[in-house]
Scaffold this motif. Structure first.
Motif, PDB file in Angstrom:
ATOM      1  N   ALA A  91       0.853  -1.193   0.000  1.00  0.00           N
ATOM      2  CA  ALA A  91       0.000   0.000   0.000  1.00  0.00           C
ATOM      3  C   ALA A  91       0.890   1.245   0.000  1.00  0.00           C
ATOM      4  CB  ALA A  91      -0.902  -0.014   1.224  1.00  0.00           C
ATOM      5  N   PRO A  92       0.462   2.324  -0.652  1.00  0.00           N
ATOM      6  CA  PRO A  92      -0.824   2.527  -1.334  1.00  0.00           C
ATOM      7  C   PRO A  92      -0.778   2.211  -2.830  1.00  0.00           C
ATOM      8  CG  PRO A  92       0.311   4.614  -1.173  1.00  0.00           C
ATOM      9  CD  PRO A  92       1.226   3.593  -0.545  1.00  0.00           C
ATOM     10  N   GLN A  93       0.199   1.421  -3.270  1.00  0.00           N
ATOM     11  CA  GLN A  93       0.278   1.082  -4.688  1.00  0.00           C
ATOM     12  C   GLN A  93      -0.923   0.233  -5.105  1.00  0.00           C
ATOM     13  OE1 GLN A  93       4.127  -0.495  -5.965  1.00  0.00           O
ATOM     14  NE2 GLN A  93       5.075   0.370  -4.136  1.00  0.00           N
ATOM     15  N   ILE A  94      -1.200   0.254  -6.411  1.00  0.00           N
ATOM     16  CA  ILE A  94      -2.224  -0.612  -6.983  1.00  0.00           C
ATOM     17  C   ILE A  94      -1.625  -1.374  -8.159  1.00  0.00           C
ATOM     18  CG2 ILE A  94      -4.101   0.948  -6.331  1.00  0.00           C
ATOM     19  CD1 ILE A  94      -4.284   1.659  -9.377  1.00  0.00           C
ATOM     20  N   VAL A  95      -2.312  -2.417  -8.574  1.00  0.00           N
ATOM     21  CA  VAL A  95      -1.944  -3.108  -9.808  1.00  0.00           C
ATOM     22  C   VAL A  95      -2.416  -2.232 -10.964  1.00  0.00           C
ATOM     23  CG1 VAL A  95      -2.312  -5.147 -11.235  1.00  0.00           C
ATOM     24  CG2 VAL A  95      -2.088  -5.385  -8.750  1.00  0.00           C
ATOM     25  N   CYS A  96      -1.473  -1.768 -11.776  1.00  0.00           N
ATOM     26  CA  CYS A  96      -1.813  -0.797 -12.817  1.00  0.00           C
ATOM     27  C   CYS A  96      -1.682  -1.354 -14.228  1.00  0.00           C
ATOM     28  CB  CYS A  96      -0.970   0.469 -12.664  1.00  0.00           C
ATOM     29  SG  CYS A  96       0.775   0.191 -12.300  1.00  0.00           S
ATOM     30  N   THR A  97      -1.071  -2.496 -14.392  1.00  0.00           N
ATOM     31  CA  THR A  97      -1.081  -3.200 -15.667  1.00  0.00           C
ATOM     32  C   THR A  97      -0.776  -4.663 -15.392  1.00  0.00           C
ATOM     33  OG1 THR A  97      -0.329  -3.141 -17.971  1.00  0.00           O
ATOM     34  CG2 THR A  97       1.351  -2.893 -16.284  1.00  0.00           C
TER      35      THR A  97
END
Length: 403
Positions: free
Chosen positions: A82-88
């Protein structure tokens, strides 16, 4: 990570569905063998799914989770920091490894992680040197295939060992061209790596490379102009590329090529046959390519609200058959020589229809117990039909359903 719990269940009688025959195909009710409940928190979005042996792996905003195909038992979860997200996401897994891109929401997607699909363990994470995928939800900019993780690096395509991230080779694009995350795409199969490249302001090309050494086999011009928008690789073998331009008189076509780079045909995305349903904004797919056939959902001219056709073309662009679905085409899957369509009128139970891929005639029909999200990806694996929610969650639609 509050992933939905898997529920092993035998469901009761169907509600609101009809019985009887249609075009000689018997309709047999099918009950869910198991399901995974809706995502929580409900802000989560489905990003991808892979089949790995006897497991289905679903990727969502905060990571990935695997479930046993037989009974839905949770096997593992992988959470991005966190706070990253799966973006590809790489559309395909290879040799038991899946690739995800991660980064801060609404900022460049600048890291790639390889996940061991047997355990959920991160094998490695690498920052994309001098390259960051703009925004989120770009597909076709990382890929797994032929034992390599393929990533963009400074306008080129680099292959890393899937399990160690050791550099294997770097593919130099055609002269005057570059791989750009905004409008290029890559894909890989066992025998070939394919990429599209922007070549200045008024040109784009597709090229195929040897997956062992990254050496170019052939290059073909895509025939675009100043309004070039993007070129997507929809299939590696046979090679099918969608070419899009902007503007009122722009081109939007599926181009097909043989193994030597000769163009075989072109299919307009909007033409006399209708408007092909190729919005690939999530991992839903309403196109299936296999052998020398392209099966794709389309909205025919003058169609009613939900009505769609399923069209089948050969590689020259000639239409072979058309089958009409009054409730539309939610998803389709081509597996073991069979073609299956998932159709649903919102609010009614979904309908699975097995077609003869040679003629488009229905072979078998069966109703499903649950509504299915219109953003749904269907897989056929382990003797089951898997419906994987590809969009945002709801109060009632499960993340995965197995029939």
């Amino acid at each position: 990570m509050a992933w939905g719990a898997a529920v092993v269940t035998l469901l009761g009688g169907l509600v609101g569905c009809s019985s009887g025959d249609a075009d000689g195909a018997g309709e047999k009710p099918r009950e869910a063998t198991w399901l995974v409940g809706p995502d929580r928190p409900k802000t989560m979005k489905g990003k991808a799914a892979w089949i790995n042996g006897n497991a289905v792996v679903r990727v969502r905003s905060d990571g990935a989770a695997a479930y046993d195909l037989t009974n839905g038992r949770p096997l593992w979860t992988h959470t991005v920091p966190a706070p990253q997200i799966v973006c590809t996401v790489a559309e395909h897994a290879d040799q038991g490894v899946g690739l995800i891109g991660q980064g801060l929401e609404d900022e460049p997607c600048d890291r790639v992680t390889a996940i061991d699909l047997a355990t959920g363990r991160a094998l490695w994470t690498r920052r994309l040197a001098r390259t960051a995928i703009p925004g989120t939800n770009y597909y076709g900019v990382i890929e797994a295939g032929a034992g390599s993780a393929l990533v963009p690096v400074a306008g080129r395509v680099r292959a890393l060992d899937l399990r160690t991230a050791k550099a294997r080779w770097t593919w130099t694009p055609p002269r005057g061209c570059a791989f750009t995350a905004e409008d290029s795409a890559m894909a890989a199969g066992p025998d070939a790596v394919v990429a599209t490249f922007r070549c200045g302001r008024k040109a784009a090309k597709v090229a195929v490379a040897d997956p062992a050494r990254g050496r170019t086999r052939w290059v073909a011009d895509l025939g675009v102009g100043a309004k070039f928008d993007a070129a997507e690789v929809l299939s590696v073998s046979p090679l099918v590329v969608r070419v899009k331009e902007d503007g009122e008189r722009s081109r939007d076509e599926l181009l097909t090529f043989d193994a030597k780079g000769t163009r075989l045909g072109a299919i307009p995305v909007s033409g006399p046959e209708g408007d092909l349903d190729l919005d690939l904004g999530d991992f839903t797919r309403r196109i299936a390519v296999g052998g020398d056939r392209i099966h794709v959902a389309a909205k025919p001219p003058g169609a009613r609200l939900l009505e769609q056709d399923l069209l089948t073309f050969d590689l020259t662009g000639r239409r072979l058959w058309r089958s009409t679905f009054e409730d539309g085409v939610t998803s389709l899957a081509l597996a073991a020589g069979g073609l299956t369509v998932l159709a649903q009128d919102p609010g009614d139970p979904a309908l699975l229809i097995a077609l003869d891929p040679a003629t488009g005639k229905p072979v078998r029909k069966s109703w499903l117990r649950y509504d299915v999200n219109v953003s749904c990806r269907m897989f056929v694996a382990g003797g089951r039909h898997l419906m994987v929610n590809a969009g945002a969650s709801t109060q009632s639609v499960p993340a995965i359903m197995a029939f």
